[in-house]
Design an enzyme around this catalytic site. Structure first.
Site, PDB file in Angstrom:
ATOM      1  N   SER A   1       0.646  -1.375  -0.010  1.00 14.42           N
ATOM      2  CA  SER A   1      -0.104   0.024   0.180  1.00 14.42           C
ATOM      3  C   SER A   1       0.860   1.114  -0.023  1.00 14.42           C
ATOM      4  O   SER A   1       0.140   2.305  -0.320  1.00 14.42           O
ATOM      5  CB  SER A   1      -1.008  -0.048   1.264  1.00 14.42           C
ATOM      6  OG  SER A   1      -0.275   0.095   2.309  1.00 14.42           O
TER       7      SER A   1
ATOM      8  N   ASN B   1       7.457  -8.276   1.207  1.00 11.56           N
ATOM      9  CA  ASN B   1       7.955  -6.967   1.686  1.00 11.56           C
ATOM     10  C   ASN B   1       7.212  -6.354   2.888  1.00 11.56           C
ATOM     11  O   ASN B   1       7.948  -5.769   3.685  1.00 11.56           O
ATOM     12  CB  ASN B   1       7.437  -5.907   0.531  1.00 11.56           C
ATOM     13  CG  ASN B   1       7.513  -4.354   0.900  1.00 11.56           C
ATOM     14  OD1 ASN B   1       8.625  -3.948   0.818  1.00 11.56           O
ATOM     15  ND2 ASN B   1       6.504  -3.896   1.083  1.00 11.56           N
TER      16      ASN B   1
ATOM     17  N   SER C   1      17.191  -6.494   4.539  1.00 10.08           N
ATOM     18  CA  SER C   1      17.851  -5.263   4.987  1.00 10.08           C
ATOM     19  C   SER C   1      19.592  -5.105   5.114  1.00 10.08           C
ATOM     20  O   SER C   1      20.025  -6.089   5.465  1.00 10.08           O
ATOM     21  CB  SER C   1      17.223  -4.677   6.364  1.00 10.08           C
ATOM     22  OG  SER C   1      17.464  -3.261   6.774  1.00 10.08           O
TER      23      SER C   1
ATOM     24  N   TYR D   1      14.334  -5.557  15.749  1.00  6.31           N
ATOM     25  CA  TYR D   1      13.911  -5.534  14.131  1.00  6.31           C
ATOM     26  C   TYR D   1      15.373  -6.240  13.611  1.00  6.31           C
ATOM     27  O   TYR D   1      15.032  -6.834  12.670  1.00  6.31           O
ATOM     28  CB  TYR D   1      13.873  -4.023  13.905  1.00  6.31           C
ATOM     29  CG  TYR D   1      14.076  -3.778  12.458  1.00  6.31           C
ATOM     30  CD1 TYR D   1      12.740  -3.944  11.920  1.00  6.31           C
ATOM     31  CD2 TYR D   1      15.069  -3.229  11.742  1.00  6.31           C
ATOM     32  CE1 TYR D   1      12.696  -3.659  10.324  1.00  6.31           C
ATOM     33  CE2 TYR D   1      15.029  -3.009  10.278  1.00  6.31           C
ATOM     34  CZ  TYR D   1      13.971  -3.269   9.782  1.00  6.31           C
ATOM     35  OH  TYR D   1      13.956  -2.848   8.294  1.00  6.31           O
TER      36      TYR D   1
ATOM     37  N   LYS E   1      15.454  -9.148  10.128  1.00  7.59           N
ATOM     38  CA  LYS E   1      15.786  -8.966   8.651  1.00  7.59           C
ATOM     39  C   LYS E   1      16.999 -10.038   8.547  1.00  7.59           C
ATOM     40  O   LYS E   1      17.240 -10.557   7.331  1.00  7.59           O
ATOM     41  CB  LYS E   1      16.450  -7.527   8.863  1.00  7.59           C
ATOM     42  CG  LYS E   1      15.401  -6.562   8.737  1.00  7.59           C
ATOM     43  CD  LYS E   1      14.533  -6.373   7.374  1.00  7.59           C
ATOM     44  CE  LYS E   1      12.956  -6.684   7.620  1.00  7.59           C
ATOM     45  NZ  LYS E   1      12.268  -6.496   6.425  1.00  7.59           N
TER      46      LYS E   1
ATOM     47  N   ILE F   1      16.402   3.892   3.047  1.00  6.79           N
ATOM     48  CA  ILE F   1      15.388   4.466   2.184  1.00  6.79           C
ATOM     49  C   ILE F   1      14.431   5.471   2.698  1.00  6.79           C
ATOM     50  O   ILE F   1      13.905   4.854   3.695  1.00  6.79           O
ATOM     51  CB  ILE F   1      14.723   3.004   1.437  1.00  6.79           C
ATOM     52  CG1 ILE F   1      15.613   2.108   1.130  1.00  6.79           C
ATOM     53  CG2 ILE F   1      13.996   3.621   0.139  1.00  6.79           C
ATOM     54  CD1 ILE F   1      16.839   2.379   0.070  1.00  6.79           C
TER      55      ILE F   1
HETATM   56  P1  NAD Z   1       6.457   1.695   4.583  1.00  6.90           P
HETATM   57  O1  NAD Z   1       6.098   1.754   6.280  1.00  6.90           O
HETATM   58  O2  NAD Z   1       6.241   2.593   3.631  1.00  6.90           O
HETATM   59  O3  NAD Z   1       5.597   0.151   4.175  1.00  6.90           O
HETATM   60  C1  NAD Z   1       5.520  -0.942   4.950  1.00  6.90           C
HETATM   61  C2  NAD Z   1       4.328  -1.791   4.384  1.00  6.90           C
HETATM   62  O4  NAD Z   1       4.062  -2.758   4.993  1.00  6.90           O
HETATM   63  C3  NAD Z   1       2.918  -0.923   4.298  1.00  6.90           C
HETATM   64  O5  NAD Z   1       2.188  -0.908   3.021  1.00  6.90           O
HETATM   65  C4  NAD Z   1       2.205  -1.302   5.591  1.00  6.90           C
HETATM   66  O6  NAD Z   1       0.878  -0.965   5.601  1.00  6.90           O
HETATM   67  C5  NAD Z   1       2.549  -2.667   5.476  1.00  6.90           C
HETATM   68  N1  NAD Z   1       2.377  -3.458   6.371  1.00  6.90           N
HETATM   69  C6  NAD Z   1       2.720  -3.377   7.744  1.00  6.90           C
HETATM   70  N2  NAD Z   1       2.481  -4.131   8.495  1.00  6.90           N
HETATM   71  C7  NAD Z   1       1.564  -5.237   7.821  1.00  6.90           C
HETATM   72  C8  NAD Z   1       1.078  -6.220   8.228  1.00  6.90           C
HETATM   73  N3  NAD Z   1       0.783  -6.906   9.469  1.00  6.90           N
HETATM   74  N4  NAD Z   1       0.437  -6.983   7.127  1.00  6.90           N
HETATM   75  C9  NAD Z   1       0.211  -6.665   5.901  1.00  6.90           C
HETATM   76  N5  NAD Z   1       1.009  -5.404   5.516  1.00  6.90           N
HETATM   77  C10 NAD Z   1       1.609  -4.569   6.350  1.00  6.90           C
HETATM   78  O7  NAD Z   1       8.033   1.047   4.941  1.00  6.90           O
HETATM   79  P2  NAD Z   1       8.985   0.658   3.491  1.00  6.90           P
HETATM   80  O8  NAD Z   1      10.135   1.271   4.015  1.00  6.90           O
HETATM   81  O9  NAD Z   1       8.343   0.564   2.591  1.00  6.90           O
HETATM   82  O10 NAD Z   1       9.126  -0.947   4.226  1.00  6.90           O
HETATM   83  C11 NAD Z   1       9.173  -2.157   3.369  1.00  6.90           C
HETATM   84  C12 NAD Z   1      10.155  -3.179   3.922  1.00  6.90           C
HETATM   85  O11 NAD Z   1      11.274  -2.877   3.472  1.00  6.90           O
HETATM   86  C13 NAD Z   1      10.069  -3.653   5.227  1.00  6.90           C
HETATM   87  O12 NAD Z   1       9.969  -4.896   5.274  1.00  6.90           O
HETATM   88  C14 NAD Z   1      11.277  -2.996   5.833  1.00  6.90           C
HETATM   89  O13 NAD Z   1      11.871  -3.520   7.013  1.00  6.90           O
HETATM   90  C15 NAD Z   1      12.196  -3.107   4.510  1.00  6.90           C
HETATM   91  N6  NAD Z   1      13.395  -2.022   4.711  1.00  6.90           N
HETATM   92  C16 NAD Z   1      13.180  -0.687   4.578  1.00  6.90           C
HETATM   93  C17 NAD Z   1      14.170   0.124   4.786  1.00  6.90           C
HETATM   94  C18 NAD Z   1      14.019   1.740   4.659  1.00  6.90           C
HETATM   95  O14 NAD Z   1      15.223   2.291   5.044  1.00  6.90           O
HETATM   96  N7  NAD Z   1      12.835   2.101   4.296  1.00  6.90           N
HETATM   97  C19 NAD Z   1      15.481  -0.529   4.708  1.00  6.90           C
HETATM   98  C20 NAD Z   1      15.573  -1.880   4.674  1.00  6.90           C
HETATM   99  C21 NAD Z   1      14.599  -2.600   4.763  1.00  6.90           C
HETATM  100  C1  RM4 Z   2      16.200  -0.591   7.587  1.00  4.93           C
HETATM  101  C2  RM4 Z   2      17.472   0.176   7.843  1.00  4.93           C
HETATM  102  C3  RM4 Z   2      17.162   1.685   8.077  1.00  4.93           C
HETATM  103  C4  RM4 Z   2      15.785   2.223   8.721  1.00  4.93           C
HETATM  104  C5  RM4 Z   2      14.910   1.272   8.369  1.00  4.93           C
HETATM  105  C6  RM4 Z   2      13.859   1.583   9.082  1.00  4.93           C
HETATM  106  O1  RM4 Z   2      16.340  -1.938   7.537  1.00  4.93           O
HETATM  107  O2  RM4 Z   2      17.818   0.036   9.529  1.00  4.93           O
HETATM  108  O3  RM4 Z   2      18.173   2.312   8.429  1.00  4.93           O
HETATM  109  O4  RM4 Z   2      15.939   3.400   8.440  1.00  4.93           O
HETATM  110  O5  RM4 Z   2      15.163  -0.091   8.356  1.00  4.93           O
END
Ligand code: NAD
Ligand code: RM4
Length: 253
Positions: free
Chosen positions: A14, A90, A143, A156, A160, A189
Site C-alpha cells: 500500500s 515486503n 535489509s 528489528y 531482517k 530508504i
Molecule cells: P512503509 O512503512 O512505507 O511500508 C510498509 C508496508 O507494509 C506498508 O504498506 C504497511 O501497510 C505494510 N504492513 C505493515 N504491517 C503489515 C502487516 N501486518 N500485514 C500486511 N502489511 C503490513 O516502509 P518501507 O520502507 O516501504 O518498508 C518495506 C520493507 O522494507 C520492510 O520490510 C522494511 O523492513 C524493509 N526495509 C526498509 C528500509 C528503509 O530504509 N525504508 C530499509 C531496509 C529494509
Molecule cells: C532499515 C535500516 C534503515 C532504517 C529502516 C527503518 O532496515 O535499518 O536504516 O531506516 O530499516
C-alpha cells in the site's frame, strides 16, 4: 519489459517499497496481486498507479502476521491472475525503541509481522509454485540491518537477518522445483517507516554523510533490483543477497 506475462505477488504494497515494487513490476509488463493491511487509502493509490500503466491488479486485505492470511492471499491471487510466478515478501514494521525497556508486545509484534509473516507467506507461495510446476522466484525484502546492528533496533535487526536466512534455506529446499530465492538488502530508504526517525536533522545528516552516493535511497531504487531478481536475467541467481544501499555498508573510512 522484463516481466511480460508474469504474475507478481507483493505483501505490504500500500505504500513505500511495496508500492514502488508494484509500479516497477507493472511498468515491466507484470500483472500484480497486492496484499495490504489497515491502509485502504494507500492501497487505492497503488491500484490507481498500476491501472495507469495498463496492467491488471488485484488486492487482498490481510495481516501477514496471521498464518491464514498467507493461504488466502496466494489462492486469491492465483485464482484471479491464473498463477503465481514471483512472490515478494515486503511487509514490515520498525518501531524504533531503546533495547533495555522495549515492551514485550513491541518485540513480539515485530517478530510476528517481519519474520513469522514472511515465513507463512513464502511457504504458501512456494507450495503454489511447486503445484504449478513451472518454477518461480521468491524475493524477501531483508535489509542492510541483517548484517549490521542498530541501537534502537534490537527487536528489528534479527527479523531482517531471519528473512535473509529464510531465503538461503529456501534456495536449497526449492531449487529442485526451479524456484529461485533471494533477498534484497536496502540501506536507508526514505519512506514512512523511518519518517519520524529521520525527522531529527542530526540523524538524517549523519546517515546522508555515511552514504558514498550522497543521498538517502528512494523506494524505486529498491524496486529496480527486485525486478532484476524476478526476471529471467537472474535465471542462475539463487541464495544470493543484493545490497541496495548507495554504498553505506562498505563505508568504513
Ligand atoms: P512503509 O512503512 O512505507 O511500508 C510498509 C508496508 O507494509 C506498508 O504498506 C504497511 O501497510 C505494510 N504492513 C505493515 N504491517 C503489515 C502487516 N501486518 N500485514 C500486511 N502489511 C503490513 O516502509 P518501507 O520502507 O516501504 O518498508 C518495506 C520493507 O522494507 C520492510 O520490510 C522494511 O523492513 C524493509 N526495509 C526498509 C528500509 C528503509 O530504509 N525504508 C530499509 C531496509 C529494509
Ligand atoms: C532499515 C535500516 C534503515 C532504517 C529502516 C527503518 O532496515 O535499518 O536504516 O531506516 O530499516
Amino acid at each position: 519489459m522484463l516481466l511480460e506475462g508474469k504474475n507478481v505477488l507483493i505483501t505490504g504494497a500500500s505504500r513505500g517499497i511495496g508500492r514502488a515494487t508494484a509500479i516497477e513490476c507493472a511498468r515491466h509488463g507484470a500483472d500484480v496481486a497486492l496484499n495490504w493491511f489497515k491502509d485502504r487509502e494507500g492501497m487505492e493509490e497503488t491500484l490507481a498507479e498500476v491501472a495507469r500503466l495498463g496492467r491488471h491488479a488485484v488486492e487482498v486485505e490481510g495481516d501477514v502476521a496471521r498464518p491464514e492470511s498467507a493461504e488466502r492471499f496466494v489462492s486469491a491471487a492465483a485464482a484471479a491472475l491464473g498463477g503465481v510466478d514471483v512472490f515478494v515478501s515486503n511487509a514490515g514494521i520498525c518501531p524504533f525503541h531503546a533495547f533495555l525497556d522495549t515492551p514485550l508486545e513491541v518485540f513480539e509484534r515485530t517478530m510476528a509481522v517481519n519474520l513469522h509473516g514472511a515465513y507463512y507467506m513464502t511457504q504458501a507461495a512456494a507450495r503454489q509454485m511447486k503445484q504449478q510446476g513451472t518454477g518461480g522466484a521468491l524475493i524477501a525484502i531483508s535489509s542492510i540491518s541483517a548484517l549490521v546492528g542498530g541501537g534502537m533496533q534490537a527487536h528489528y535487526t534479527p527479523t531482517k537477518a531471519g528473512v535473509h536466512s529464510l531465503m538461503q534455506s529456501c534456495a536449497i529446499a526449492l531449487g529442485p522445483y526451479g524456484i529461485r530465492c533471494n533477498s534484497v538488502m536496502p540501506g536507508t530508504i526514505a519512506t514512512d517507516i523511518n519518517r519520524e526517525d529521520l525527522a531529527d536533522p542530526a540523524k538524517r545528516a549523519y546517515m546522508e554523510k555515511r552514504i558514498p552516493l550522497g543521498r538517502l535511497g528512494e523506494a524505486r531504487d529498491v524496486a529496480g533490483c527486485v525486478v532484476f531478481l524476478a526476471s529471467d536475467l537472474a535465471r542462475y541467481v539463487t541464495g544470493a543477497s543484493v545490497l541496495v544501499d548507495g554504498g553505506l555498508f562498505v563505508n568504513l573510512q
